[in-house]
Design an enzyme around this catalytic site. Sequence first.
Site, PDB file in Angstrom:
ATOM      1  N   GLY A  32     -25.136  -8.399  27.578  1.00  0.00           N
ATOM      2  CA  GLY A  32     -25.863  -8.936  26.563  1.00  0.00           C
ATOM      3  C   GLY A  32     -27.083  -8.199  26.194  1.00  0.00           C
ATOM      4  O   GLY A  32     -27.868  -8.411  25.425  1.00  0.00           O
ATOM      5  N   CYS A 242      -2.630 -18.562   3.181  1.00  0.00           N
ATOM      6  CA  CYS A 242      -2.669 -17.003   2.656  1.00  0.00           C
ATOM      7  C   CYS A 242      -1.504 -17.049   1.880  1.00  0.00           C
ATOM      8  O   CYS A 242      -0.315 -17.351   2.012  1.00  0.00           O
ATOM      9  CB  CYS A 242      -2.332 -16.205   4.250  1.00  0.00           C
ATOM     10  SG  CYS A 242      -1.919 -14.328   3.666  1.00  0.00           S
ATOM     11  N   CYS A 245       1.342 -14.696   3.489  1.00  0.00           N
ATOM     12  CA  CYS A 245       2.151 -15.071   4.472  1.00  0.00           C
ATOM     13  C   CYS A 245       2.025 -16.538   4.956  1.00  0.00           C
ATOM     14  O   CYS A 245       2.471 -16.797   5.898  1.00  0.00           O
ATOM     15  CB  CYS A 245       1.563 -14.149   5.742  1.00  0.00           C
ATOM     16  SG  CYS A 245       0.223 -14.725   6.583  1.00  0.00           S
ATOM     17  N   CYS A 267      -4.975 -13.302   4.484  1.00  0.00           N
ATOM     18  CA  CYS A 267      -5.624 -13.022   5.656  1.00  0.00           C
ATOM     19  C   CYS A 267      -6.610 -11.632   5.505  1.00  0.00           C
ATOM     20  O   CYS A 267      -6.094 -10.822   5.058  1.00  0.00           O
ATOM     21  CB  CYS A 267      -4.584 -12.650   6.776  1.00  0.00           C
ATOM     22  SG  CYS A 267      -3.403 -13.913   6.993  1.00  0.00           S
ATOM     23  N   CYS A 273      -1.207 -10.389   8.992  1.00  0.00           N
ATOM     24  CA  CYS A 273      -0.611 -10.811   7.620  1.00  0.00           C
ATOM     25  C   CYS A 273       0.773 -10.146   7.783  1.00  0.00           C
ATOM     26  O   CYS A 273       1.783 -10.607   7.796  1.00  0.00           O
ATOM     27  CB  CYS A 273      -1.563 -10.529   6.780  1.00  0.00           C
ATOM     28  SG  CYS A 273      -0.846 -11.355   4.971  1.00  0.00           S
TER      29      CYS A 273
END
Lengths: 292, 236, 262
Positions: A32, A242, A245, A267, A273
């Site tokens: 970090g 979606c 899909c 997606c 997808c």
Amino acid sequence: MKQENFYNFAYLDEQTKRMIRRAILKAIAIPGYQVPFASREMPMPYGWGTGGVQVTASIIGKDDVLKMIDQGSDDTTNAVALRGFFELTAGVESTTETSEASIIQTRHRIPEDDLTEDQVIVFQVPIPEPLRFLEPRETETRKMHALEEYGLMHVKLYEDIATHGHIATSYAYPVKVMDRYVMDPSPTPKFDNPKMHKMAALQLYGAGREKRIYAIPPYTDVVSLDFEDYPFSVQEWPDTECGLCGATEVYFDEVVTDDHGGRMFCCSDSDYCEKRRAAGHTGKQPDQAAEV
Amino acid sequence: MITEPVLRLSDVSKSFTMHLRGGISLPVFEDVAFAVHAGECVVLTGPSGIGKSSILKMIYGNYRTQKGNIVVKSQLTETDIVSASAREIMTLRRNTIGYISQFLRVIPRISALDIVAGAAVEQGRDKSLAQAAAASVLSRLNVPEKLWHLPPATFSGGEQQRVNIARGFVAEYPILLLDEPTASLDAANRAVVVELIEEKKAAGCAIVGIFHDADVRDEVADRTIDVTEYSVSAAA
Amino acid sequence: MNSAGVDSPLLRCSDLSKYYGRQPGCIDVSFELWPGEVLAIVGESGSGKTTLLNCLSANLEPTSGTVEYAMRDGTMPNLFDLGEAERRFLMRTDWGFVHQNPADGLRMAVSAGANVGERLMAVGERHYGKIRHSASDWLERVEIETGRIDDYPRTFSGGMRQRLQIACNLISAPRLVFMDEPTGGLDVSVQARILDLLRGLVSDLGLSVIVVTHDLAVARLLSHRMMVMKDGRVIESGLTDQVLDDPQEAYSQLLVSSILQV
């Protein structure tokens, strides 16, 4: 004319790669923490992912398989251009399949499928400093990181609630890494924040213009900041699936399909997808696939 | 029973050095010495400009003392004002020495009642008791009740003066310094102030005062001290 | 009255000097500040009072000398022996600093409520409702309408900004507040209101204050004690009314005689 003769492998010279690898190692050692590095001029403008490209160029080997995504998609300008760059300068194999890739360089998404220990995900970062917008002095923000003075981060979230009634920050949502450094996860949607927590893959972040590299080693705790009475939550799309899909628990793009106001959700992760459709899943507007 | 004086001045001298007028030194008085016992009212006399007010201000720590000692006895401790720290003087002012002049330093936005009660509250008295005492003294001094809850900034000069007097008398100081408190008061209020002084004396308060008004002086004084005796003639 | 901590000073400054190269800022300053005391440092521009204030508040490292502070755990370390993390922690919890220009003490681009709440968040308060409640409580105490809690300080008048800055500092219940010309640059009537508010808060909360000002009226109204500075040195100190009514030093007399009589 064979272009590869003109460039060192993956464009950067070996000394530069060593310098960047040292920065990467330091970044992994201090999860970090933003490690400064001598960012090079790249043959593309700042904002196109010069940080991510330098990180990728420094870790890529001849046997690696590279996936390049832009907002989840393998086919948008940035992804296509950078994939072409590495095909040209490194000659490595590239793929659009998440599971096939050993290195995934991304602009602002984490794939829907879980990543594995054998993979590295490289993020392109425009502004690495999460405190920047509240405290413009870099000398001061570095001190704040050093002394763990992170009250200011909550000032930002407070402002969100005061203004919008909830924490409205929806991307670049600040996280605390290993209970120490507060980090900007690049402008990924906060939908992806939970994926960062204890991720099996190594996460590397490169900011070219700002000359910073930071990292999250595999299986590291990553906690999104919040208030007790306003806990962190991800975006939800109730009753949405979606159009191609039929997936539901994914991050969606809204796509305009014609000039009569027609639209659909699909997606954002194009590979995810396609895999679902190949497996026989189908949405309500499958005929739009070619348009998207 | 012979008691120790609560206030004793010895060899006290005062001069003003006027740096802005070429550093000339203006001596005022020299070797002032007197003592005041509990329950006694000592009145300073002499023509104006002789330094009566300066003596009160030196006892209160408001003016610096160049020479001598001003010893204040409170409970078990003795403090010499001349060498005391600012902090010690602040404590004495809160608990031991009260000072009443005819001028009120107006504190904006605080009601007359709270100003008067404030001195007693600082001494640790319960706020409601202090306010009751403040109300009683204000009404005795004929400050109309409708003014009590207003800040005194807009009061007449006489009303402000009486608010200030009330503040000094509500608190319980063993030593009280009175700098012409009755100046420009009407006869009725003058009589009230005389009463208040007598009550303080009866309660064992040691008082040093300056009174322009001969009637008041004669009524309250146990002793007078003529400051002229200590005066340093400018000509000398 | 105030029981705890009254028998020892809150801050002790010993032989403090600050030089900028060969140029002295302040020279050989020593004093003690006790709990509940308000100390005014007066003097004209360039007298070293702001340098002194910055050293006392640990914003500037002195060339020599020490500033000891009574920590809540009972120890009294020299501020400059503390680590920076400890010093900064003191600054945002046990201390306040009221700047002359509110913009130096406020975040102009975040709301009033977030400004006031920042210190709470800095010490780990993570409950939005509680932070907001405290913030609106403090806005009320400094006489800012609570309805303006979500407004930006840049929409506030100078006087309101200054009151907001005061609230930001006092919300963490500091024991010591530094003030640098807290009413400088404000209209006289606005000044009076701020002074008034400060006077009330200081006595209600039993705050210790070190206030730097060139305005003797401010010193008279706020402080118990004062120090007069000239050319980097403290040339006179004492009870505020004593220094103002019977100044001893030539410069103090000049300063007092320069007050405009209204």
